[in-house]
Design a protein around this motif. Sequence first.
Motif, PDB file in Angstrom:
ATOM      1  N   ARG A  34       0.844  -1.188   0.000  1.00 22.37           N
ATOM      2  CA  ARG A  34       0.000   0.000   0.000  1.00 22.37           C
ATOM      3  C   ARG A  34       0.885   1.245   0.000  1.00 22.37           C
ATOM      4  O   ARG A  34       1.889   1.301   0.706  1.00 22.37           O
ATOM      5  CB  ARG A  34      -0.904  -0.032   1.244  1.00 22.37           C
ATOM      6  CG  ARG A  34      -1.527   1.285   1.635  1.00 22.37           C
ATOM      7  CD  ARG A  34      -2.433   1.094   2.832  1.00 22.37           C
ATOM      8  NE  ARG A  34      -2.754   2.384   3.450  1.00 22.37           N
ATOM      9  CZ  ARG A  34      -3.915   2.656   4.029  1.00 22.37           C
ATOM     10  NH1 ARG A  34      -4.863   1.736   4.066  1.00 22.37           N
ATOM     11  NH2 ARG A  34      -4.142   3.840   4.572  1.00 22.37           N
ATOM     12  N   ASP A  82       0.665   5.376   0.618  1.00 20.59           N
ATOM     13  CA  ASP A  82      -0.173   6.399   1.241  1.00 20.59           C
ATOM     14  C   ASP A  82       0.198   7.780   0.711  1.00 20.59           C
ATOM     15  O   ASP A  82       1.377   8.146   0.655  1.00 20.59           O
ATOM     16  CB  ASP A  82      -0.010   6.361   2.758  1.00 20.59           C
ATOM     17  CG  ASP A  82      -0.761   5.204   3.376  1.00 20.59           C
ATOM     18  OD1 ASP A  82      -1.905   5.406   3.825  1.00 20.59           O
ATOM     19  OD2 ASP A  82      -0.213   4.081   3.390  1.00 20.59           O
ATOM     20  N   ASP A  99       4.099   5.729   5.369  1.00 21.61           N
ATOM     21  CA  ASP A  99       3.121   4.745   5.830  1.00 21.61           C
ATOM     22  C   ASP A  99       1.871   5.492   6.287  1.00 21.61           C
ATOM     23  O   ASP A  99       1.849   6.731   6.291  1.00 21.61           O
ATOM     24  CB  ASP A  99       3.702   3.887   6.966  1.00 21.61           C
ATOM     25  CG  ASP A  99       4.341   4.714   8.068  1.00 21.61           C
ATOM     26  OD1 ASP A  99       3.764   5.754   8.448  1.00 21.61           O
ATOM     27  OD2 ASP A  99       5.430   4.332   8.547  1.00 21.61           O
ATOM     28  N   PRO A 100       0.806   4.769   6.668  1.00 19.91           N
ATOM     29  CA  PRO A 100      -0.424   5.466   7.086  1.00 19.91           C
ATOM     30  C   PRO A 100      -0.217   6.425   8.251  1.00 19.91           C
ATOM     31  O   PRO A 100      -0.796   7.517   8.277  1.00 19.91           O
ATOM     32  CB  PRO A 100      -1.365   4.312   7.467  1.00 19.91           C
ATOM     33  CG  PRO A 100      -0.878   3.154   6.667  1.00 19.91           C
ATOM     34  CD  PRO A 100       0.609   3.305   6.588  1.00 19.91           C
ATOM     35  N   ALA A 159       1.394   9.580   7.080  1.00 24.38           N
ATOM     36  CA  ALA A 159       0.432  10.387   6.336  1.00 24.38           C
ATOM     37  C   ALA A 159      -0.490  11.143   7.285  1.00 24.38           C
ATOM     38  O   ALA A 159      -0.798  12.328   7.066  1.00 24.38           O
ATOM     39  CB  ALA A 159      -0.386   9.496   5.404  1.00 24.38           C
ATOM     40  N   HIS A 200      -6.356  12.268   2.810  1.00 22.78           N
ATOM     41  CA  HIS A 200      -5.483  11.101   2.943  1.00 22.78           C
ATOM     42  C   HIS A 200      -6.083   9.975   2.114  1.00 22.78           C
ATOM     43  O   HIS A 200      -7.203   9.530   2.368  1.00 22.78           O
ATOM     44  CB  HIS A 200      -5.374  10.686   4.417  1.00 22.78           C
ATOM     45  CG  HIS A 200      -4.535   9.467   4.649  1.00 22.78           C
ATOM     46  ND1 HIS A 200      -4.512   8.799   5.859  1.00 22.78           N
ATOM     47  CD2 HIS A 200      -3.682   8.786   3.831  1.00 22.78           C
ATOM     48  CE1 HIS A 200      -3.697   7.763   5.768  1.00 22.78           C
ATOM     49  NE2 HIS A 200      -3.178   7.738   4.543  1.00 22.78           N
ATOM     50  N   HIS A 241      -5.065   6.224  -0.369  1.00 22.45           N
ATOM     51  CA  HIS A 241      -4.061   5.176  -0.560  1.00 22.45           C
ATOM     52  C   HIS A 241      -4.311   4.476  -1.897  1.00 22.45           C
ATOM     53  O   HIS A 241      -5.395   4.552  -2.470  1.00 22.45           O
ATOM     54  CB  HIS A 241      -4.092   4.164   0.590  1.00 22.45           C
ATOM     55  CG  HIS A 241      -5.351   3.351   0.630  1.00 22.45           C
ATOM     56  ND1 HIS A 241      -6.485   3.767   1.288  1.00 22.45           N
ATOM     57  CD2 HIS A 241      -5.662   2.145   0.073  1.00 22.45           C
ATOM     58  CE1 HIS A 241      -7.434   2.868   1.147  1.00 22.45           C
ATOM     59  NE2 HIS A 241      -6.968   1.881   0.409  1.00 22.45           N
TER      60      HIS A 241
END
Length: 310
Positions: A172, A174, A278-279, A282, A298, A300
């Motif tokens: 993933r 972000d 990464d999340p 973010a 935000h 992804h």
Amino acid sequence: MSVAATPASVHVRAPGKINVYLGVGDRQDDGYHPLATVFQAVSLYEDVIARRAADFSITVTGDVDPDTVPLDDRNLAMRAAKLLAAAADYHGGVALEIRKSVPVAGGMGGGSADAAAALVACDALWGTGFSQVRLHELAARLGADVPFALHGGTAVGTGRGDQLNPALARGRFDWILITSDEGLSTPAVYSRLDEIRGIDGALADDPPPSLDVPVAVLHALRAGNAEDLAETLANDLEDAAFDLRPELEQRLLHGVRAGALRGIVSGSGPTIALLCADPESAQHVQAVLRETGVDSLHVHGPVPGARILA
């Protein structure tokens, strides 16, 4: 499939996109520029609901100035519906409701997502039963970004961007998006790019710029490594967008100072896409921007293309 067996309405969701790499060749005699790009579909969506009707109509809702979205044949979703009807020899119409979330004229392919969603929705509503290949062919006639919105994921686009080859992207990625209340004309950005290249001394008979997508971009995607991908982000339209809208460069730099790995203009702009580690990173960048009065989103990727919702 008979008309009686088709549903009364169909709801399709299609994603916006970010160009993680965009190489632009010189303007050709037909007015277009050859491209080499890497698309990534992200979790910011357009919703299109198609309902049976005797004629063709569109309504638009969402956080958007209604004056910026045409409701006639200038609208890609309307053109998509009529193109499918002609291809299927269908003599009815459709009422399309578009619920917009992707910024209008923001460089994220919102109109293309509408068109892809309309193709899928009308195909199901009318029971035309077109294959994915046939829908792709129709999508390519509507615009360079429409085929990608149909398929989603991550893909390399060549030609005008409509010749797609899937690219493996693990994990993933972000992104924080800084949007703009004012759109940016894609033709104006390409025109400014041509002017800049002319000022820099390019000649009409010079060989075109290389349009090979760097291997490093594909390796970073395959590895699922945001730090490596950040090092390879590039957009040939960025300088032109900055020249037309100088504040965009400041927004990008502001996002990097807030903690993003790197930023890039999305497509022809004006949306700024900030890649984060990464999340959690973010969320931190978004919080820092919020403290300075900058609204952001935000999202992804990669995510699937146009899909029917239950």
